[in-house]
Design a protein around this motif. Structure first.
Motif, PDB file in Angstrom:
ATOM      1  N   ASN A 167      -4.898 -28.416  -3.717  1.00  0.00           N
ATOM      2  CA  ASN A 167      -4.725 -27.026  -3.265  1.00  0.00           C
ATOM      3  C   ASN A 167      -3.737 -26.894  -2.107  1.00  0.00           C
ATOM      4  O   ASN A 167      -3.542 -25.786  -1.598  1.00  0.00           O
ATOM      5  CB  ASN A 167      -6.074 -26.451  -2.832  1.00  0.00           C
ATOM      6  N   ASP A 168      -3.142 -28.010  -1.693  1.00  0.00           N
ATOM      7  CA  ASP A 168      -2.258 -28.036  -0.524  1.00  0.00           C
ATOM      8  C   ASP A 168      -2.919 -27.333   0.663  1.00  0.00           C
ATOM      9  O   ASP A 168      -2.333 -26.487   1.338  1.00  0.00           O
ATOM     10  CB  ASP A 168      -0.911 -27.371  -0.830  1.00  0.00           C
ATOM     11  N   ASP A 169      -4.153 -27.712   0.921  1.00  0.00           N
ATOM     12  CA  ASP A 169      -4.943 -27.104   1.996  1.00  0.00           C
ATOM     13  C   ASP A 169      -5.541 -28.224   2.846  1.00  0.00           C
ATOM     14  O   ASP A 169      -6.635 -28.725   2.581  1.00  0.00           O
ATOM     15  CB  ASP A 169      -6.052 -26.227   1.409  1.00  0.00           C
ATOM     16  N   TRP A 170      -4.818 -28.593   3.888  1.00  0.00           N
ATOM     17  CA  TRP A 170      -5.257 -29.660   4.795  1.00  0.00           C
ATOM     18  C   TRP A 170      -5.892 -29.083   6.055  1.00  0.00           C
ATOM     19  O   TRP A 170      -5.790 -29.653   7.133  1.00  0.00           O
ATOM     20  CB  TRP A 170      -4.083 -30.571   5.125  1.00  0.00           C
ATOM     21  N   THR A 214       3.566 -33.347  -3.162  1.00  0.00           N
ATOM     22  CA  THR A 214       2.532 -32.325  -3.307  1.00  0.00           C
ATOM     23  C   THR A 214       2.056 -32.229  -4.744  1.00  0.00           C
ATOM     24  O   THR A 214       2.751 -32.637  -5.689  1.00  0.00           O
ATOM     25  CB  THR A 214       3.071 -30.950  -2.877  1.00  0.00           C
ATOM     26  N   ASP A 270       5.130 -37.309   1.698  1.00  0.00           N
ATOM     27  CA  ASP A 270       6.540 -37.344   1.289  1.00  0.00           C
ATOM     28  C   ASP A 270       7.136 -38.730   1.519  1.00  0.00           C
ATOM     29  O   ASP A 270       7.842 -39.268   0.652  1.00  0.00           O
ATOM     30  CB  ASP A 270       7.339 -36.297   2.067  1.00  0.00           C
ATOM     31  N   THR A 316      -4.954 -23.580   6.517  1.00  0.00           N
ATOM     32  CA  THR A 316      -4.810 -22.298   5.813  1.00  0.00           C
ATOM     33  C   THR A 316      -5.983 -21.366   6.083  1.00  0.00           C
ATOM     34  O   THR A 316      -6.069 -20.296   5.492  1.00  0.00           O
ATOM     35  CB  THR A 316      -4.706 -22.534   4.290  1.00  0.00           C
ATOM     36  N   ARG A 376       1.273 -34.133   5.294  1.00  0.00           N
ATOM     37  CA  ARG A 376       2.342 -33.762   4.360  1.00  0.00           C
ATOM     38  C   ARG A 376       3.580 -34.649   4.565  1.00  0.00           C
ATOM     39  O   ARG A 376       4.246 -35.043   3.592  1.00  0.00           O
ATOM     40  CB  ARG A 376       2.701 -32.289   4.522  1.00  0.00           C
ATOM     41  N   GLU A 379       1.883 -29.554  -6.358  1.00  0.00           N
ATOM     42  CA  GLU A 379       2.771 -28.599  -7.026  1.00  0.00           C
ATOM     43  C   GLU A 379       3.943 -29.310  -7.689  1.00  0.00           C
ATOM     44  O   GLU A 379       4.399 -28.915  -8.778  1.00  0.00           O
ATOM     45  CB  GLU A 379       3.270 -27.569  -6.019  1.00  0.00           C
ATOM     46  N   SER A 380       4.443 -30.389  -7.070  1.00  0.00           N
ATOM     47  CA  SER A 380       5.559 -31.123  -7.678  1.00  0.00           C
ATOM     48  C   SER A 380       5.125 -31.788  -8.987  1.00  0.00           C
ATOM     49  O   SER A 380       5.940 -31.959  -9.901  1.00  0.00           O
ATOM     50  CB  SER A 380       6.087 -32.171  -6.690  1.00  0.00           C
ATOM     51  N   ARG A 389       0.379 -31.190   9.211  1.00  0.00           N
ATOM     52  CA  ARG A 389       1.817 -31.490   9.092  1.00  0.00           C
ATOM     53  C   ARG A 389       2.048 -32.987   8.913  1.00  0.00           C
ATOM     54  O   ARG A 389       2.910 -33.410   8.131  1.00  0.00           O
ATOM     55  CB  ARG A 389       2.567 -30.979  10.327  1.00  0.00           C
ATOM     56  N   TRP A 448      -5.453 -32.002  -1.414  1.00  0.00           N
ATOM     57  CA  TRP A 448      -4.153 -32.291  -2.026  1.00  0.00           C
ATOM     58  C   TRP A 448      -3.869 -31.333  -3.174  1.00  0.00           C
ATOM     59  O   TRP A 448      -2.783 -30.766  -3.256  1.00  0.00           O
ATOM     60  CB  TRP A 448      -4.127 -33.734  -2.523  1.00  0.00           C
TER      61      TRP A 448
END
Length: 605
Positions: free
Chosen positions: A118-121, A157, A151, A124, A147, A159-160, A144, A116
């Motif tokens: 690193n947004d790497d599920w 994410t 949401d 990547t 994610r 990043e948010s 996908r 989470w």
């Protein structure tokens, strides 16, 4: 957890594997207690650069189950618990002498947070880290879905949350107002959570295992048993993970981290390199190219797994068959245990010998050496609808390699002399050996011997009929032999049409294979199917030694073995009285003989 058909999230790369079990005598460490201040793994320690992150100190034991069994829903539930600061089960860890912290239990929980932040599920990674294209598609589909659920549940994410904290900083720095009033509720909530995260207020509780390697190993096994119930097979694999057999199994099952499964201390670098090269060759021979659905070429992988957690099962089956022990259940156990107490040099040498045995066996059916019959996998080791059938692979290897090297060579020569009519018989009647045996006794190792008996019997019948398989007498003899081997008469069963307007992959594969066989290119020596995309050699039609020119007109593509055994094969074809097929007998001489490995229903399914 959801059922096994549900997408699973690939998290295995977030915590590096390291050998827990291999040690020298002087590597033992004294008992030591962890300081109470180190009873927490702060979430803030799991991101940042190497200097500030604790991530690079984390390891998981090399025989720990792959971190890829959680569903997208499981991952989102954990993140929801973290965001809402709910109670999360403690993780269990052990610290090695080298100060690596081994995660004995909790790798999924830690990896979900790392994915989470690193947004790497799993989607990547470079292409070479995936098993094949299908695996990559599965990983991307699961990523996908994670994610989307994040949401949908209002988590979003990482990043948010960083952006929300930046907005909070802007308000505080500008002194333009009260942050809670200036920011909307969601932005303020995310900002405060991320600030708490940075401060180190959020963490996993750690339960430390104190003691030496022996204590850590016992704890590791106990923890594995306490979670999802281990099968007998998995327990034996973990308990005997020091053995060269178990190391070879796991190296092949986890090819991207194969080097982690072997002791490097006191071992020659050249020996290790040769062993790992052997492992790579076996892996590529068994599992390359990627499976095509529907089948559109004869060049398919020799082995296909119904699920990725079945890899060690199938690899152990294969290694037992090719090791010369033939897979009796006690022998598999003996192979697993006999090298568990060897030195590192002995373990490497045993692993090399096992891998060389496997490569030698595979060289009879695949590859471009002079040993290779170059059997097209889709024709020999897949059923009529394009499904890989491992009993066909095991049966062929078991049959070809039974007896000594002289028997194997003689059997291959006779097989090549009658390969053309055998393939026609086999392709048109594949259901007899696949479906009938599976219905009567089971699949895979249960029917390996009977499948080998089928190959021997069919070649014997073809020899007796001088290659004429279309006579009534041959048909009667064939049916009698099939009944003897399978326990029932062969039946002509036409598959029922499906109700859908669209053709299934199985139907497309069956039609494609019929077309591939009917339009086949034939070997100029044996008359069998020659896959020009597979191993091919070129032969002088009129021998060069007899004045034949090296020209396009005087060349023909042939199988590697046929090219090097041309004289002997042609002599058998021209004079059947010279044919001598080495005898083949079931070990127990009866219908109850089977290769069962372990009395474990899941292993045998």
């Amino acid at each position: 957890m959801s059922d096994r058909t549900t997408a699973r999230v690939y998290l295995d790369h977030h915590i590096e594997r390291e050998s827990l079990r291999y040690k020298r005598d002087d590597d033992l460490i004294p008992d030591r207690k962890r300081r109470r201040s180190n009873r927490l793994l702060r979430l803030s320690d799991l991101f940042g650069d190497d200097a500030s992150s604790r991530q690079h100190l984390l390891r998981k034991p090399d025989f720990q189950r792959a971190t890829n069994s959680w569903t997208p829903e499981d991952c989102v539930l954990l993140m929801e618990s973290i965001i809402k600061e709910q109670t999360i089960p403690a993780i269990i860890m052990w610290s090695s002498e080298a100060s690596f912290d081994y995660v004995l239990d909790g790798a999924h929980r830690i990896s979900v947070f790392m994915a989470w932040i690193n947004d790497d599920w799993g989607d990547t990674l470079p292409e070479e880290r995936y098993d094949d294209q299908e695996h990559q598609r599965e990983v991307e589909t699961a990523a996908r879905e994670v994610r989307r659920l994040l949401d949908d549940e209002g988590i979003g994410t990482a990043e948010s949350y960083r952006e929300a904290e930046n907005q909070l900083d802007d308000v505080v720095e500008s002194k333009s107002g009260i942050p809670k009033e200036e920011l909307d509720d969601e932005t303020f909530r995310k900002a405060i959570f991320f600030r708490d995260l940075r401060r180190g207020d959020l963490s996993f509780d750690i339960q430390w295992v104190d003691g030496d390697y022996e204590t850590a190993e016992k704890s590791f096994l106990t923890i594995n048993k306490a979670g999802r119930s281990l099968t007998d097979w998995e327990t034996i694999l973990i308990e005997n993970r020091n053995s060269s057999f178990a190391r070879t199994v796991m190296s092949l099952a986890n090819i991207h981290t194969a080097n982690y499964y072997w002791p490097t201390e006191d071992s020659s670098e050249n020996e290790i390199e040769q062993l790992l090269e052997n492992i790579d060759l076996i892996h590529d021979t068994l599992f390359q190219p990627d499976l095509s659905k529907p089948i559109d070429t004869l060049d398919q992988p020799l082995m296909v797994f119904p699920s990725r957690n079945r890899r060690p099962y199938y690899i152990a089956e294969f290694l037992t068959v090719v090791a010369g022990e033939r897979g009796k259940k006690s022998e598999t156990r003996e192979m697993m245990t006999e090298t568990r107490y060897e030195t590192s040099e002995e373990i490497i040498e045993s692993g090399k010998q096992l891998s060389e045995n496997a490569l030698e066996a595979l060289s009879h059916i695949a590859g471009s050496t002079s040993n290779s019959l170059a059997l097209p996998p889709a024709l020999y080791f897949y059923n009529h609808s394009g499904r890989a059938v491992r009993s066909l692979l095991y049966g062929m290897l078991y049959w070809l390699t039974s007896g000594g090297s002289k028997d194997t060579l003689a059997r291959k020569r006779v097989f090549s002399a009658f390969r053309g009519p055998f393939e026609e018989l086999f392709v048109n009647n594949k259901r007899d050996v696949v479906s009938s045996l599976a219905d009567k006794r089971g699949s895979g190792p249960r029917v390996t011997e009977q499948t080998a008996d089928y190959f021997q019997s069919m070649i014997g019948l073809i020899i007796e009929s001088s290659g004429n398989i279309n006579s009534e007498n041959f048909d009667n003899q064939y049916k009698a032999e099939v009944k003897r081997i399978t326990g029932r008469k062969p039946e002509s069963v036409e598959p029922s049409p499906v109700e859908s307007r669209s053709f299934t992959n199985a139907q497309r594969s069956e039609r494609n294979m019929m077309e591939l066989f009917s339009s086949r290119k034939k070997c100029g020596v044996c008359g069998g199917v020659l896959d020009l995309q597979g191993p091919v050699q070129h032969d002088h039609i009129k021998k060069h030694s007899e004045g034949g020119e090296t020209s396009v007109e005087n060349q023909r593509p042939v199988h590697p073995f046929c090219n090097h055994q041309r004289d002997q094969i042609e002599e058998i074809k021209s004079n059947h009285s010279l044919t001598s097929l080495p005898s083949f007998a079931l070990d127990s001489g009866g219908s109850e003989s089977q290769l069962s490995f372990f009395d474990d229903p899941e292993f045998l399914s």
